[in-house]
Structures are given as structure tokens and as C-alpha cells.
Design an enzyme around this catalytic site. Structure first.
Site, PDB file in Angstrom:
ATOM      1  N   ASP A 167       0.858  -1.180   0.000  1.00 53.79           N
ATOM      2  CA  ASP A 167       0.000   0.000   0.000  1.00 53.79           C
ATOM      3  C   ASP A 167       0.900   1.237   0.000  1.00 53.79           C
ATOM      4  OD1 ASP A 167      -2.922   1.047   0.504  1.00 53.79           O
ATOM      5  OD2 ASP A 167      -1.599   2.235   1.802  1.00 53.79           O
ATOM      6  N   GLU A 190       1.082   5.601   0.298  1.00 53.88           N
ATOM      7  CA  GLU A 190       0.485   6.913   0.541  1.00 53.88           C
ATOM      8  C   GLU A 190       1.193   7.897  -0.373  1.00 53.88           C
ATOM      9  OE1 GLU A 190      -2.191   7.084   2.197  1.00 53.88           O
ATOM     10  OE2 GLU A 190      -2.041   5.047   3.034  1.00 53.88           O
ATOM     11  N   HIS A 231      -5.398   4.794   6.385  1.00 57.10           N
ATOM     12  CA  HIS A 231      -4.638   5.598   5.428  1.00 57.10           C
ATOM     13  C   HIS A 231      -3.177   5.744   5.826  1.00 57.10           C
ATOM     14  CE1 HIS A 231      -8.105   6.600   3.010  1.00 57.10           C
ATOM     15  NE2 HIS A 231      -8.763   6.986   4.099  1.00 57.10           N
ATOM     16  N   ASP A 243      -2.704  -0.310   6.292  1.00 54.54           N
ATOM     17  CA  ASP A 243      -3.595  -0.695   5.196  1.00 54.54           C
ATOM     18  C   ASP A 243      -3.124  -1.993   4.535  1.00 54.54           C
ATOM     19  OD1 ASP A 243      -4.870   1.612   5.838  1.00 54.54           O
ATOM     20  OD2 ASP A 243      -4.685   2.562   3.869  1.00 54.54           O
TER      21      ASP A 243
END
Length: 563
Positions: free
Chosen positions: A24, A26, A165, A170
Site C-alpha cells: 500500500d 500513501e 490511510h 492498510d
């Protein structure tokens, strides 16, 4: 047939043996082109066991927008001393080396990773990618969940980590979602990576419920036969792994509409384990010829072929026939269509002035000549001006083309080709070239196959990728038996057993009488393949020095043939 079989592993990769890296990211925004990565989180798992984690902030080289800081909690100060994008992505790629990548809405995360590789001259390894949101839409219905967001699915599957998030959190939640989805799919028989990758809602529940038909099949090379409720063959196929191939018919990887229709009608699958790939090919051919399954489009009538022969009469001519006898002077073939046989006949007429009329001629009752005689395209024995002995010379030239030295005929046609090209008559030249190709291909086939068909026995061997030797016994062009000598074993006892158990084959009375012509062609290709060794032969295996094989090899690239 005597069979000594080494089992092979499944072609599919069991999910328990697959290493997944769930990732994941960001980022500073939604566009890989204009935005950067701020955090990478990844979890490596295999067989439900965690193998490792990776978490790193990433300095994107640009300020993080305020709303992104509020959403993720990642601030400019947190990433100020973090690795730059190139270093962070390189570390992730090393962590994920050899694994299948998994992400929720994978297009987003993979898009950023690819863009980073392109921008910083890193090689994107092109791993397999699974998207859990896409998979969830096919597995988890809206009756169960309101949507397929990561947070919703994490709650539905009881994930130990709540997504918030932050990349590693995540990724951990996505791991639990992945395992929940795999558990769901396992109940309908999806247990390999290939099946998971191809899984789609396009596969109906009716089709999935039939997956049990493949459950008891052997993971071995051979033939499989789909049958309906009356026991009639619907489709015959071959595979190096019968079970793995049969299972594919019940997944979205099989997209042929007629195959979906076939599977819906099927009630059983009959496997026939074979010792060699050649045996599997031959058995498939014989079964198709015997049962003519409605869903086999090709080779449904392998016995329905055409031959070009010289007739047995005072003034022989060319004739296109369905079968040959022992008294035929010479022949070429087989041809898959009558048109290709007609093209070959036309090419032979281009080279040798045989008569083209269909009338049975008498040397004592002459008739008038046709236009071909005036054009110099026919010896015109019909007029009585050509003695039987003189016409026999023309016939001998034709026989040489068909069974011996085809070089003079090929050279004569080449001269015409050159003249047509010089005159810029390219369409005529192309047509002449194609006719020559039909003749050369057929004569090469019959010249190569004749000694194999006439030999009372040929024993041959070839090493296999899995080790040991594949052994075949061929009698009069028919596969009489095959076996496999395993790694480390003395192959000669297997040869002796194969010879003793092989089918008794009667000598042929003509091509196609001891074996289907297509079977003899399959056998011939196997014998001629690189690495095949001749163990013993009862007969002669020869080919004319000036035969059509050389011309066939020369013409193959221009005409798009497999040489």
C-alpha cells in the site's frame, strides 16, 4: 500399449506455495504523473504465514498538500529526512523480488510504482499483480457488504488491523482481506495461482459446480475426453497434465463460447494416461476419427484426404482420388483439400507434358488433338502420333518427379517463374509458385513417409525434459506402442518389453491402410525431430537424393510453412 509413466507435478502453482507481497502507498495526490510517494508499506506472506514487513517514509521532493496531511497524518517534517523515491522504491523492489504483488485498487499503487521506476531509471520487473477490490467484487455480493472499500471488507472478514490511510496498516488489513477471499474461493475449487488470477464472474455457478469432474483426474500427460450423459464424446484433447488442463475449462481462462457450451453438456471426463507425447497425439487423432466429436473443429475426418496419382493404363494420366492401391504407378499426398491436389497436378503439368484429358485412350483408335497439344502443353498421344513407348518416357519423367528426382521439374518451373517475373506478370508468377509449393510439399511428404510406412518395425528413443527416455515402436507407419525408461534405468529392458507388447500391424496395401495418413505424419515428425535416436529398424529408411525435401525446405519460408 505397455506404459511406464513418471508422474509430473501440476502445471498450476498451489496458492499455499505462492509468495505474496501486499503493498500500500500513501501519496501527495491521485496522479502518478504529477504527484509523489510519501510512504510505502508492505507485508510478505506465504501459506498464511507472515514472512516479513517493510515500512518506509519517502521524501517526494515536494510539499505534501494540507488535505493529504490531514487524511494520512503524514507531514512534511516526517518525510524530510526519509529516503528519496529512487532509493525507497528500489528497496521495495528488492523486498518483493519474485513475489506476486497484491494491492487494494492495484491500479493506483502499481501505477505510482511504475511511474517512479520510469522517472528514476529503475527496471520494473513486471510481476504478477492481484487486485483485491476487483476480486472482492466478484466474490462478495452487495447483499453482504454495502461497498467494496478496504475498511468495509476488513470489518467483514474480521481483519486484525483497521485501515487508517497509513501504508503498513492498510497493507496488513489487505492481507486479511486477501486470505478471506482465498478462503471463499477455495470452497469452489480455486486453489492455484493461475485459477485465482483468471477468476471472473463471467464463469457461471453452473460451470463452477462442474469442477468436480476434474477432481479425480491424474496429473499426468495424455488424452482427455469430455462425454455427455449418454456417454458420447463431445470433445477430445491432449495435455502434459490432464487434471490441470481439464480444470481450466471451468475458469474464465477458457473464453471460447463453444467450449462453454460443451462443458455445460458434459457429465464426465475420461482420462487416458500416455507414456509419451507422441502417444497422446496419436490417441487423440484416432479418437477424433472414431467418434467425430461435435466440438472438435479440426481433424474431425483425418481419414478423408486426397491423393494425386498416375493411373494404371496404356497412356497414364493424373487422377485425384480418395484412396490408393498397390498397383498405382506413383503418387503424391496426402492433401487436405481437393483444391491443393489440383494445384499440385497443375504444377506437374507445368513441368511434364502429360495428357490432361479424362478419356481412356487406345493406341489403335486415334482421335483429334485438343488445344493443349497446339500450345505444346501435352504430348497428344490421342492423335496416334506418339507411340506407347515414347509416351512412356514422359510418364517416367513424371514418376521421377513424384518418387525420385524432382530437381529437373523444379528447375523447369523456376524458369517459367523467372520469365513471368521479368515480364512483370507477378500475379501469374505467384499462382505458379503456389502450385509448385503444393506439389513439392506433397511429394516431400510421400517420399519421406514411404520408407517409414514400409518398414516392418522401427524402434526409436528421445531424451525428455523430465529425464529418462521416451521410447516408441512404429510398425508400417503406425504407432504400435510407446513407453518411458526412467532416469538412471537401463533402457534396453524397456525396449524389449515395448517390442513384446506392441500392437501387431499388417503390411499396408496402400497409403492409409495400416495407419491414418495424419498418424504416419505425426510419427514421421517425431522420428525426424532433433534428439531422436534410432534404436533398431527392420527395413530401410531412405530418401531420394534429388527428392522434394530440399525444395520443400527452400520454399517453406516464402510460403509460410513450418519447415
Amino acid at each position: 500399449m505397455e506404459i511406464v509413466q513418471d508422474r509430473l507435478g501440476d502445471l498450476g502453482t498451489p496458492l499455499a506455495e505462492v509468495t505474496f507481497v501486499v503493498v500500500d502507498l500513501e501519496t501527495t495526490g491521485g496522479s502518478p504523473r504529477d504527484c509523489g510517494i510519501t510512504e510505502i508499506g508492505a507485508v510478505k506472506v506465504r501459506g498464511g504465514v507472515e514472512l516479513g514487513e517493510l515500512q518506509t517514509f519517502v521524501n517526494p521532493g515536494e510539499p505534501i498538500p494540507a488535505f493529504i496531511q490531514s487524511l494520512t497524518g503524514i507531514t512534511d517534517s516526517m518525510v524530510r529526512d526519509a529516503p528519496r523515491t529512487a532509493e525507497a522504491v528500489a528497496s521495495f523492489l528488492e523486498f518483493a523480488k519474485g513475489a506476486v504483488l497484491v494491492a487494494h485498487n492495484a491500479g493506483f499503487d502499481i501505477g505510482f510504482l511504475k511511474a517512479a521506476c520510469a522517472a528514476h531509471d529503475l527496471r520494473w520487473p513486471g510481476p504478477a499483480v492481484l487486485d483485491t477490490v476487483r476480486l472482492a467484487r466478484q466474490v462478495v455480493s452487495r447483499d453482504e457488504v454495502a461497498n467494496h472499500k478496504l475498511g468495509t471488507l476488513a470489518r467483514h472478514f474480521g481483519a486484525a488491523t483497521t485501515p487508517d490511510h497509513r501504508a503498513l496498516h492498510d497493507a496488513r488489513a489487505t492481507v486479511d482481506v486477501l486470505h478471506g477471499l482465498i478462503g471463499r474461493l477455495g470452497s469452489v475449487g480455486v486453489d492455484t495461482l493461475e485459477e485465482l488470477s483468471s477468476y471472473s464472474s463471467r464463469v457461471s455457478d453452473e460451470l463452477r459446480r462442474k469442477r468436480h469432474l476434474a477432481d479425480g483426474l491424474p496429473s499426468a500427460p495424455g488424452v482427455y475426453v469430455f462425454k455427455d450423459e449418454r456417454g458420447e464424446a463431445l470433445y477430445v484433447g491432449t495435455s502434459v497434465d490432464i487434471r490441470a488442463r481439464a480444470r481450466n475449462y471451468f475458469t474464465a481462462s477458457e473464453q471460447r463460447r463453444r467450449m462453454g457450451e460443451m462443458v455445460r453438456l458434459a457429465t464426465e471426463i475420461t482420462p487416458i494416461v500416455c507414456a509419451t507425447t507422441l502417444e497422446a497425439q496419436v490417441r487423440e487423432l484416432r479418437l477424433i476419427a472414431q467418434h467425430q466429436p461435435r466440438y472438435n473443429r479440426r481433424s474431425r475426418h483425418p481419414d478423408k484426404v486426397w491423393w494425386l496419382k498416375l493411373t494404371d493404363e496404356v497412356f497414364p494420366r493424373l487422377s485425384i482420388v480418395r484412396s490408393l492401391g498397390p498397383d498405382d504407378l506413383a503418387y503424391a499426398g496426402p492433401f487436405g483439400t481437393r483444391r491443393s491436389a489440383e494445384d499440385a497436378a497443375a504444377a506437374l503439368y507445368d513441368a511434364v507434358p502429360l495428357r490432361q484429358c479424362l478419356t481412356r485412350l487406345s493406341p489403335t483408335r486415334p482421335t483429334s488433338a485438343c488445344a493443349l497439344a497446339d500450345m505444346g502443353r501435352c504430348a497428344a498421344p490421342c492423335t496416334g502420333a506418339v507411340a506407347v513407348e515414347d509416351y512412356a518416357v514422359t510418364v517416367a519423367d513424371a514418376v521421377r518427379v513424384l518418387v525420385g528426382d524432382s530437381r529437373p521439374a523444379v528447375a523447369a518451373v523456376r524458369e517459367r517463374l523467372h520469365a513471368l517475373s521479368e515480364g512483370e506478370r507477378y500475379e501469374e508468377a505467384a499462382a505458379l509458385r503456389d502450385r509448385l509449393g503444393s506439389l513439392v510439399r506433397a511429394t516431400s511428404r510421400s517420399q519421406r513417409a514411404t520408407p517409414v510406412r514400409e518398414a516392418s518395425e522401427i524402434i526409436a528413443a528421445r531424451r525428455t525434459p523430465r529425464g529418462g527416455w521416451d521410447l516408441v515402436c512404429v510398425r508400417h507407419g503406425r504407432l504400435a506402442g510407446s513407453s518411458h525408461s526412467p532416469v538412471g534405468a537401463d533402457p534396453m529392458p524397456y525396449v524389449a518389453a515395448l517390442r513384446a507388447c506392441a500392437e501387431v500391424v499388417a503390411p499396408p496395401t496402400g497409403p492409409g491402410t495400416s495407419a491414418l495418413p495424419e498418424e504416419t505424419e505425426l510419427v514421421l515428425r517425431w522420428l525426424e525431430a532433433e534428439g531422436t535416436r534410432l534404436v533398431d529398424i527392420e527395413g530401410e529408411w531412405t530418401c531420394p537424393v534429388g527428392g522434394a525435401a530440399a525444395a520443400h525446405q527452400e520454399l517453406a519460408p516464402a510460403l509460410g510453412w513450418a519447415s
